[in-house]
Design a protein around this motif. Structure first.
Motif, PDB file in Angstrom:
ATOM      1  N   LYS A 163      14.749  10.620  11.648  1.00  0.00           N
ATOM      2  CA  LYS A 163      13.534  11.390  11.378  1.00  0.00           C
ATOM      3  C   LYS A 163      13.433  11.797   9.905  1.00  0.00           C
ATOM      4  CE  LYS A 163      12.941  13.092  16.081  1.00  0.00           C
ATOM      5  NZ  LYS A 163      12.743  14.279  16.956  1.00  0.00           N
ATOM      6  N   VAL A 164      14.092  11.029   9.061  1.00  0.00           N
ATOM      7  CA  VAL A 164      14.033  11.263   7.622  1.00  0.00           C
ATOM      8  C   VAL A 164      12.617  10.982   7.127  1.00  0.00           C
ATOM      9  CG1 VAL A 164      14.903  10.514   5.371  1.00  0.00           C
ATOM     10  CG2 VAL A 164      16.457  10.669   7.318  1.00  0.00           C
ATOM     11  N   LYS A 165      12.084  11.879   6.313  1.00  0.00           N
ATOM     12  CA  LYS A 165      10.726  11.721   5.793  1.00  0.00           C
ATOM     13  C   LYS A 165      10.751  10.928   4.484  1.00  0.00           C
ATOM     14  CE  LYS A 165       9.095  14.389   9.062  1.00  0.00           C
ATOM     15  NZ  LYS A 165       8.318  13.848  10.195  1.00  0.00           N
ATOM     16  N   ILE A 166      10.024   9.827   4.468  1.00  0.00           N
ATOM     17  CA  ILE A 166       9.922   8.975   3.285  1.00  0.00           C
ATOM     18  C   ILE A 166       8.490   9.055   2.757  1.00  0.00           C
ATOM     19  CG2 ILE A 166      10.231   6.654   2.359  1.00  0.00           C
ATOM     20  CD1 ILE A 166      12.794   7.811   3.453  1.00  0.00           C
ATOM     21  N   PRO A 167       8.299   9.384   1.467  1.00  0.00           N
ATOM     22  CA  PRO A 167       6.935   9.474   0.921  1.00  0.00           C
ATOM     23  C   PRO A 167       6.155   8.181   1.092  1.00  0.00           C
ATOM     24  CG  PRO A 167       8.540  10.369  -0.628  1.00  0.00           C
ATOM     25  CD  PRO A 167       9.324   9.698   0.461  1.00  0.00           C
ATOM     26  N   SER A 168       4.879   8.326   1.432  1.00  0.00           N
ATOM     27  CA  SER A 168       4.002   7.166   1.571  1.00  0.00           C
ATOM     28  C   SER A 168       3.073   7.095   0.369  1.00  0.00           C
ATOM     29  CB  SER A 168       3.172   7.273   2.855  1.00  0.00           C
ATOM     30  OG  SER A 168       2.203   6.256   2.900  1.00  0.00           O
ATOM     31  N   PHE A 169       2.824   5.871  -0.114  1.00  0.00           N
ATOM     32  CA  PHE A 169       1.947   5.684  -1.278  1.00  0.00           C
ATOM     33  C   PHE A 169       0.642   5.013  -0.883  1.00  0.00           C
ATOM     34  CE2 PHE A 169       6.333   5.700  -2.786  1.00  0.00           C
ATOM     35  CZ  PHE A 169       6.273   6.676  -3.758  1.00  0.00           C
ATOM     36  N   LYS A 170       0.268   5.173   0.388  1.00  0.00           N
ATOM     37  CA  LYS A 170      -0.951   4.524   0.863  1.00  0.00           C
ATOM     38  C   LYS A 170      -2.210   5.134   0.276  1.00  0.00           C
ATOM     39  CE  LYS A 170       0.843   2.862   5.282  1.00  0.00           C
ATOM     40  NZ  LYS A 170       0.682   2.886   6.752  1.00  0.00           N
ATOM     41  N   LYS A 171      -2.116   6.388  -0.190  1.00  0.00           N
ATOM     42  CA  LYS A 171      -3.307   7.038  -0.736  1.00  0.00           C
ATOM     43  C   LYS A 171      -3.557   6.671  -2.186  1.00  0.00           C
ATOM     44  CE  LYS A 171      -3.953  11.074   2.201  1.00  0.00           C
ATOM     45  NZ  LYS A 171      -4.073  12.533   2.232  1.00  0.00           N
ATOM     46  N   VAL A 172      -2.632   5.893  -2.768  1.00  0.00           N
ATOM     47  CA  VAL A 172      -2.831   5.480  -4.151  1.00  0.00           C
ATOM     48  C   VAL A 172      -4.032   4.544  -4.206  1.00  0.00           C
ATOM     49  CG1 VAL A 172      -1.833   4.253  -6.104  1.00  0.00           C
ATOM     50  CG2 VAL A 172      -0.388   5.713  -4.682  1.00  0.00           C
ATOM     51  N   ALA A 173      -4.968   4.875  -5.057  1.00  0.00           N
ATOM     52  CA  ALA A 173      -6.216   4.108  -5.117  1.00  0.00           C
ATOM     53  C   ALA A 173      -5.972   2.698  -5.642  1.00  0.00           C
ATOM     54  CB  ALA A 173      -7.217   4.824  -6.022  1.00  0.00           C
ATOM     55  N   MET A 174      -6.767   1.771  -5.177  1.00  0.00           N
ATOM     56  CA  MET A 174      -6.676   0.382  -5.623  1.00  0.00           C
ATOM     57  C   MET A 174      -8.071  -0.130  -5.948  1.00  0.00           C
ATOM     58  SD  MET A 174      -4.803  -2.769  -3.685  1.00  0.00           S
ATOM     59  CE  MET A 174      -4.048  -4.087  -4.620  1.00  0.00           C
ATOM     60  N   PRO A 175      -8.517   0.044  -7.195  1.00  0.00           N
ATOM     61  CA  PRO A 175      -9.873  -0.355  -7.566  1.00  0.00           C
ATOM     62  C   PRO A 175     -10.153  -1.818  -7.266  1.00  0.00           C
ATOM     63  CG  PRO A 175      -8.818   0.903  -9.316  1.00  0.00           C
ATOM     64  CD  PRO A 175      -7.766   0.611  -8.308  1.00  0.00           C
ATOM     65  N   LYS A 176     -11.330  -2.077  -6.725  1.00  0.00           N
ATOM     66  CA  LYS A 176     -11.676  -3.435  -6.315  1.00  0.00           C
ATOM     67  C   LYS A 176     -11.669  -4.401  -7.489  1.00  0.00           C
ATOM     68  CE  LYS A 176     -14.504  -1.977  -2.392  1.00  0.00           C
ATOM     69  NZ  LYS A 176     -15.826  -2.029  -1.758  1.00  0.00           N
ATOM     70  N   LYS A 177     -12.165  -3.974  -8.642  1.00  0.00           N
ATOM     71  CA  LYS A 177     -12.280  -4.864  -9.784  1.00  0.00           C
ATOM     72  C   LYS A 177     -10.917  -5.255 -10.351  1.00  0.00           C
ATOM     73  CE  LYS A 177     -16.812  -3.167 -11.249  1.00  0.00           C
ATOM     74  NZ  LYS A 177     -17.586  -2.531 -12.324  1.00  0.00           N
ATOM     75  N   ARG A 178      -9.909  -4.454 -10.095  1.00  0.00           N
ATOM     76  CA  ARG A 178      -8.598  -4.737 -10.667  1.00  0.00           C
ATOM     77  C   ARG A 178      -7.660  -5.444  -9.703  1.00  0.00           C
ATOM     78  NH1 ARG A 178      -7.922   1.088 -13.786  1.00  0.00           N
ATOM     79  NH2 ARG A 178      -9.323   0.589 -15.497  1.00  0.00           N
ATOM     80  N   THR A 179      -8.083  -5.661  -8.486  1.00  0.00           N
ATOM     81  CA  THR A 179      -7.222  -6.366  -7.534  1.00  0.00           C
ATOM     82  C   THR A 179      -6.986  -7.801  -7.958  1.00  0.00           C
ATOM     83  OG1 THR A 179      -9.164  -6.949  -6.225  1.00  0.00           O
ATOM     84  CG2 THR A 179      -7.953  -4.988  -5.560  1.00  0.00           C
ATOM     85  N   ILE A 180      -7.848  -8.334  -8.823  1.00  0.00           N
ATOM     86  CA  ILE A 180      -7.685  -9.710  -9.275  1.00  0.00           C
ATOM     87  C   ILE A 180      -6.398  -9.891 -10.071  1.00  0.00           C
ATOM     88  CG2 ILE A 180      -8.930  -9.414 -11.465  1.00  0.00           C
ATOM     89  CD1 ILE A 180     -10.160 -12.206 -10.919  1.00  0.00           C
ATOM     90  N   PHE A 181      -5.872  -8.779 -10.631  1.00  0.00           N
ATOM     91  CA  PHE A 181      -4.625  -8.861 -11.379  1.00  0.00           C
ATOM     92  C   PHE A 181      -3.456  -9.245 -10.477  1.00  0.00           C
ATOM     93  CE2 PHE A 181      -6.995  -6.204 -14.386  1.00  0.00           C
ATOM     94  CZ  PHE A 181      -6.689  -6.847 -15.570  1.00  0.00           C
ATOM     95  N   MET A 182      -3.582  -8.968  -9.184  1.00  0.00           N
ATOM     96  CA  MET A 182      -2.490  -9.262  -8.261  1.00  0.00           C
ATOM     97  C   MET A 182      -2.448 -10.740  -7.885  1.00  0.00           C
ATOM     98  SD  MET A 182      -1.311  -6.242  -8.000  1.00  0.00           S
ATOM     99  CE  MET A 182      -0.172  -6.201  -6.626  1.00  0.00           C
ATOM    100  N   VAL A 183      -3.558 -11.439  -8.015  1.00  0.00           N
ATOM    101  CA  VAL A 183      -3.632 -12.831  -7.578  1.00  0.00           C
ATOM    102  C   VAL A 183      -2.684 -13.747  -8.358  1.00  0.00           C
ATOM    103  CG1 VAL A 183      -5.146 -14.834  -7.288  1.00  0.00           C
ATOM    104  CG2 VAL A 183      -5.990 -12.527  -6.757  1.00  0.00           C
ATOM    105  N   PRO A 184      -2.630 -13.681  -9.707  1.00  0.00           N
ATOM    106  CA  PRO A 184      -1.701 -14.564 -10.427  1.00  0.00           C
ATOM    107  C   PRO A 184      -0.244 -14.332 -10.026  1.00  0.00           C
ATOM    108  CG  PRO A 184      -3.290 -13.611 -11.934  1.00  0.00           C
ATOM    109  CD  PRO A 184      -3.447 -12.894 -10.642  1.00  0.00           C
ATOM    110  N   PHE A 185       0.133 -13.070  -9.830  1.00  0.00           N
ATOM    111  CA  PHE A 185       1.505 -12.778  -9.426  1.00  0.00           C
ATOM    112  C   PHE A 185       1.795 -13.355  -8.042  1.00  0.00           C
ATOM    113  CE2 PHE A 185       0.657  -9.203 -12.395  1.00  0.00           C
ATOM    114  CZ  PHE A 185       1.602  -9.563 -13.345  1.00  0.00           C
TER     115      PHE A 185
END
Length: 249
Positions: A163-185
């Protein structure tokens, strides 16, 4: 069309896990580790893609869990059975098989946990993290003591159901226009995985470097959105300073 994108990424996760298992059976454990890390990349992107596109649903959540148990539960356990526990025969296979059982319970508990809570924190170590660490230990199995491995391996299994609590980063925003940066990687890591298999040369170091680059891009571009209250306070302070300057003049 956009509804299929997150599911396609999830299927990429599952297929990478399947390929990892196949490579282990064929005796290619090093490249199997590479495909587990490719699966890790797919898993990191599918949930965020669903939230950005606004197509989150229960089917996607269930698909993600099914893919995770294969890629980060079964595949790492088979890796362990064919490396650290190879000399134990069927008993080694049985021992290593306990790891995905813990992971399966952890995923089931996650699926019945309210979304509002999972957005804040995870309860127990995520199976993706645990499976990734196990895969990394297998990659360096030649220089890792079996006692140290067992402590970490069984410790991770316990932490998944704890029952260890691990921080979640799901609320970190991900702008639509910048998601293209992930495609080359994404394409780069897939290329490494394919070339690694074709030439029988594990490129794990380059995969890790690529993952680190993705983490840096993610940390730089995908910052949490500021609340409107914070913005309003800054505007008020700015107007107040301007009024003070006008009065002094």
């Amino acid at each position: 069309m956009k509804k299929f994108i997150p599911n396609a990424l999830t299927f990429g996760n599952l297929f990478s896990g399947f390929l990892a298992i196949g490579l282990v059976v064929n005796g290619d454990t090093k490249n199997a580790v590479t495909f587990i890390f490719i699966a890790l990349l797919f898993d990191a992107l599918d949930g965020r893609a669903a939230r950005v596109l606004g197509v989150t649903n229960n089917i996607g959540k269930e698909l993600d869990s099914l893919a995770d148990i294969v890629s980060f539960g079964v595949a790492p356990a088979i890796l362990v059975a064919f490396t650290f526990y190879e000399g134990l025969g069927i008993y080694g296979l049985m021992l290593s098989g306990i790891f995905p059982l813990f992971g399966c319970y952890r995923l089931a508990r996650f699926n019945v946990t309210p979304t509002s809570e999972t957005l804040k924190h995870f309860t127990g170590v995520p199976i993706t993290l645990a499976g990734g660490i196990v895969a990394l230990m297998v990659f360096f199995s030649d220089s890792l003591n079996i006692v140290v491995f067992n402590i970490i391996y069984w410790g991770l299994a316990y932490l998944m159901v704890s029952k260890v609590k691990i921080p979640s980063f799901k609320k970190v925003a991900m702008p639509k226009k910048r998601t293209i940066f992930m495609v080359p990687f994404m394409g780069y890591i897939l290329y490494l995985g394919v070339m690694s298999y074709i030439h029988n040369k594990p490129n794990m170091l380059y995969v890790i470097i690529a993952l680190c680059l993705i983490a840096l891009v993610d940390a730089y571009f995908f910052k949490p959105k500021r609340s409107k209250n914070v913005k309003n306070i800054k505007v008020i302070r700015k107007n107040f300073k301007i009024k003070r300057l006008i009065r002094k003049k």
